[in-house]
Each structure stands twice: as structure tokens, then as C-alpha cells.
Design an enzyme around this catalytic site. Structure first.
Site, PDB file in Angstrom:
ATOM      1  CD  GLU A   1      -2.695   1.349   2.457  1.00 12.71           C
ATOM      2  OE1 GLU A   1      -2.966   2.498   2.856  1.00 12.71           O
ATOM      3  OE2 GLU A   1      -3.073   0.315   3.045  1.00 12.71           O
TER       4      GLU A   1
ATOM      5  CB  SER B   1      -2.262  -8.758   8.693  1.00  9.89           C
ATOM      6  OG  SER B   1      -3.191  -7.749   9.015  1.00  9.89           O
TER       7      SER B   1
ATOM      8  CG  ASN C   1      -5.349  -4.811   9.994  1.00  9.57           C
ATOM      9  OD1 ASN C   1      -6.056  -5.359  10.819  1.00  9.57           O
ATOM     10  ND2 ASN C   1      -5.195  -5.309   8.770  1.00  9.57           N
TER      11      ASN C   1
ATOM     12  CB  SER D   1      -7.171  -9.260   6.080  1.00  8.87           C
ATOM     13  OG  SER D   1      -6.077  -9.421   6.950  1.00  8.87           O
TER      14      SER D   1
END
Length: 408
Positions: free
Chosen positions: A178, A312, A314, A375
Site C-alpha cells: 500500500e 498483516s 493492521n 482481513s
């Protein structure tokens, strides 16, 4: 809000009911306290917000519809759809191939693609350079684009900042998909630089205040600034955007630090000429999950289990928050719970899995915090709860306790 068609095997038999009950009772999301499911000898404290966010559901919906609608075509993903091993494995089993790994390393040569192939852009988005590659191959990069709308919001804000002659400070991990995508977009309209955390932001302010020689900037931020970046000129007018999965509180701390620095250098009366307020770029889902985690940690518990993909971002930040308060076990699925005594979990500091014995304390009543990343399918969280519940023979029936909660 838009409803998505998500495969049923990602759903939980009862977590959606709990979430809907909380939503009905608190539609404005003012109550971040956990959901308490008391089974007698064990009590689970579920976060007010966890699991699939809007962007993830959107990506999964598009991916599965693309597979269903194109049975005779080759389908590729640029890299992982989302940072969850189960979801990515499910897509691979359906024939989807990954062109790159999460670092951008090529797994399949671009020359193998044809204009008749389908390429899905993952939820993190992608760089303008890769979009151009796809266009050159005759593949429309926007037709099967699952980029999260909140990521695109950051790109749009970066463009606005550039048009107003601000330099864009990106709070993110420079190697993350990202952040690479955001940097690619922002540098087309604005000088841009990436900071990993508050410490790097403090280093950046030392250049703004001329406390460090400019030449050191290019060494310390190598690979993290746009071409032609002039440290003497481009740090006099800044705005902060973020990788949407970073800690929202840290993004705000970085913005506050830069704001204070600009006041120190230029005076509060000139602040608007040197600093842009960009609080509107924070992702609501990341913020909600993090606020729910803070509320979880206000309730006494014996340990926490955080479920999600090990890469991940987050989810890792939720683990960081929990680790500050109590023993925390980061697992990818219920399979990592090897027995009532042994759990295999990921250490975010060593980036390796390790085993912990006697993770469930021997006491009359055990309180367990349970949450997941954005996710992670709710079905996996349910599987984790059911497995631990099975280690307490005298525990009340799960369905009965859930129904009591919903009807109370």
C-alpha cells in the site's frame, strides 16, 4: 452501506448475529466496550469491532465474481489479495496465480501475460508504473480493480496537497504494497517522503529546523523520497497522509509533531502556509478496530488471542497494543492451538513462530480477550473460540450463551 456477496465459509454461525446486535443497540458506534460471553469456567471478551472491513469485503466480492464469470480465462493477482493466508490459499485453489510476492519480487514473468488474461489489482492498490505495464500489455488495470476506497481517498488527498504545493509525508512501511502504491501516486504531483514511525518523524523535524546537515537526509531516508527532493526547500510546507493500516494514534502524533515544528520555525500566525490538516485520511475501520482494542484492554483478562495473517500490518498493531497490557498470542488459525497446554504463535519482534506451554492458566475462571485483524474471516475467530471452549468440559453450550446474549 453497500452489501457484499462473501462466500459463506468465511462467515461465522454466531459472530455476525453478535455484531448486528451491537450495531442495533449502538448505531453511532459510541460504545467500544467488549462483548462478554460467559461460559462459566471460561469467559471470552470479544472486541466491539474486528474482522473483515469494507475494503476487504469489496476485494473478496470482486475476486470471486471475477472467477465465477470467467471460467475459461487465466486469472492473475498482482500479489496477495489481502494479508490472510487462508483467503489467498482459497483463491489459488481456484486457479488464481500471483504475479509477485508482497515485496514486489516477480513470481511470474510479465512476458507470459497476454491481452486476454485477467489481472486483479489487490485491496492495497498498485503503483502507476505497474498500471502502465498492464496497459502496455493490452490489459485494463481498472477493470478488475479491488483497491480499497479508503486507500484511494489517501491518494486523492495526496494529489490535492500537491496541487497546493505541499510536500506529502507518508506514514507507512516503505516496503508495504500500500505504501509503495501511495508513494507512486503522490510523487507524481508532490515531493514525497516516507516515515516509518514517530522516531523517523523526529529525525525529519531535525532537518526542518536545520539541526542536521541536509546531506544526511539523503542517507537516512535513502529509497524513501521522491526524485529531485530538495531537503532545504521541500520541508517548509507539509501535509501528512498514511498507510491506512498503521496505528491511527501514531499518525496523529506524527502530524502533531510536524505541526509544532512548523509553529516553532515559522510562527503560529503562519501555520496554514506551512502545515495542512489531513485528519480526514484516517481509515474508519482501522480506527474503529484500534479503539475497540483500547476498550478491550480496560477489562481485566488473563491473556489475549489475536487472529490474522502474520504479514498483516493492521493485525500486528493490534498485537502491539495487547502486548503492552497482558500475555498475547498472535495466531493465524485454530490449528496453531496444539492442545490445552501448547500454543504456537507468531512473535512480531523476532518474526518467527514459537511455542508457549501452559498458556491457559489453572484457575477457577479464565478470562480471554479475543479479536482479529481486518482481513481475518469471522469463521476462523469462531473456530478459535470453539477449540478453546472445548478444553473446559463444564462450560455452558456456545449457542445457548450466544442466544442469551442476543435476546437479553
Amino acid at each position: 452501506m453497500k452489501k457484499f456477496d462473501i462466500p459463506q465459509f468465511y462467515r461465522s454461525s454466531f459472530i455476525t448475529k453478535i455484531k448486528n446486535t451491537r450495531k442495533d443497540l449502538d448505531p453511532r458506534k459510541k460504545d467500544f466496550s467488549p462483548t462478554k460471553l460467559d461460559f462459566g469456567p471460561v469467559r471470552f471478551l470479544l472486541a466491539r469491532h474486528f474482522g473483515f472491513c469494507y475494503g476487504v469485503e469489496n476485494a473478496i466480492d470482486i475476486a470471486y465474481k471475477t472467477i465465477e464469470d470467467n471460467p475459461d480465462k487465466r486469472i492473475f493477482l498482482l500479489s496477495e489479495m489481502i494479508h490472510n493466508p487462508g483467503v489467498n490459499s482459497d483463491l489459488q485453489k481456484l486457479g488464481v496465480k500471483f504475479l509477485m510476492d508482497t515485496t514486489g519480487k516477480s513470481l511470474i514473468d510479465w512476458s507470459e501475460l497476454t491481452k486476454d488474461d485477467i489481472v486483479i489489482i489487490p485491496a492495497f492498490g498498485t503503483t502507476l508504473e505497474i498500471e502502465q505495464k498492464l496497459n502496455d500489455l493490452g490489459i485494463d488495470p481498472y477493470r478488475y480493480n479491488t483497491t480499497c476506497p479508503f486507500v484511494e481517498k489517501v491518494w486523492n488527498r495526496s494529489e490535492q496537497l500537491g496541487k497546493q504545493n505541499y510536500t506529502v509525508i507518508i506514514h507507512g512501511k516503505h516496503y508495504h504494497e500500500e505504501t509503495r502504491a501511495t508513494f507512486s501516486h503522490s510523487k507524481t504531483t508532490a515531493p514525497s517522503v516516507i516515515v516509518r514511525d514517530l522516531n523517523e518523524a523526529k529525525i525529519l523535524t531535525s532537518f526542518i529546523l536545520d539541526e542536521k546537515p541536509a546531506v544526511e537526509f539523503y542517507q537516512l531516508f535513502n529509497g524513501k523520497y521522491s526524485e529531485g527532493f530538495d531537503v532545504k526547500f521541500h520541508l517548509n510546507k507539509v501535509g501528512v497522509v498514511n498507510q491506512t493500516t498503521m496505528l491511527a494514534t501514531e499518525t496523529q502524533e506524527i502530524a502533531d509533531l510536524l505541526k509544532e515544528t512548523m509553529i516553532k520555525k515559522f510562527g503560529i500566525e503562519n501555520l496554514k502556509e506551512h502545515f495542512a490538516d489531513t485528519r480526514d485520511t484516517l481509515c474508519y475501520a482501522t480506527n474503529d478496530n484500534q479503539e475497540a482494542t483500547y476498550a478491550l484492554l480496560n477489562v481485566p483478562a488473563d491473556f489475549a488471542i489475536v487472529v490474522g495473517g502474520y504479514n498483516s500490518s493492521n493485525t500486528s498493531h493490534i498485537v502491539e497494543l495487547c502486548e503492552e497490557k497482558l500475555p498475547t498470542y498472535f495466531i493465524s488459525s485454530e490449528e496453531k492451538i496444539l492442545s490445552s497446554n501448547i500454543i504456537k504463535h507468531f512473535d512480531i519482534h523476532s518474526h518467527k513462530e514459537k511455542e508457549t506451554h501452559n498458556f491457559i492458566p489453572s484457575k477457577e475462571k479464565v478470562d480471554i480477550i479475543l479479536t482479529s485483524g481486518a482481513s481475518c474471516p469471522d469463521a476462523i475467530v469462531e473456530a478459535v473460540l470453539r477449540k478453546i471452549h472445548s478444553y473446559f468440559p463444564g462450560a455452558k453450550n456456545i449457542e445457548e450463551v450466544v442466544n442469551e446474549y442476543i435476546n437479553s
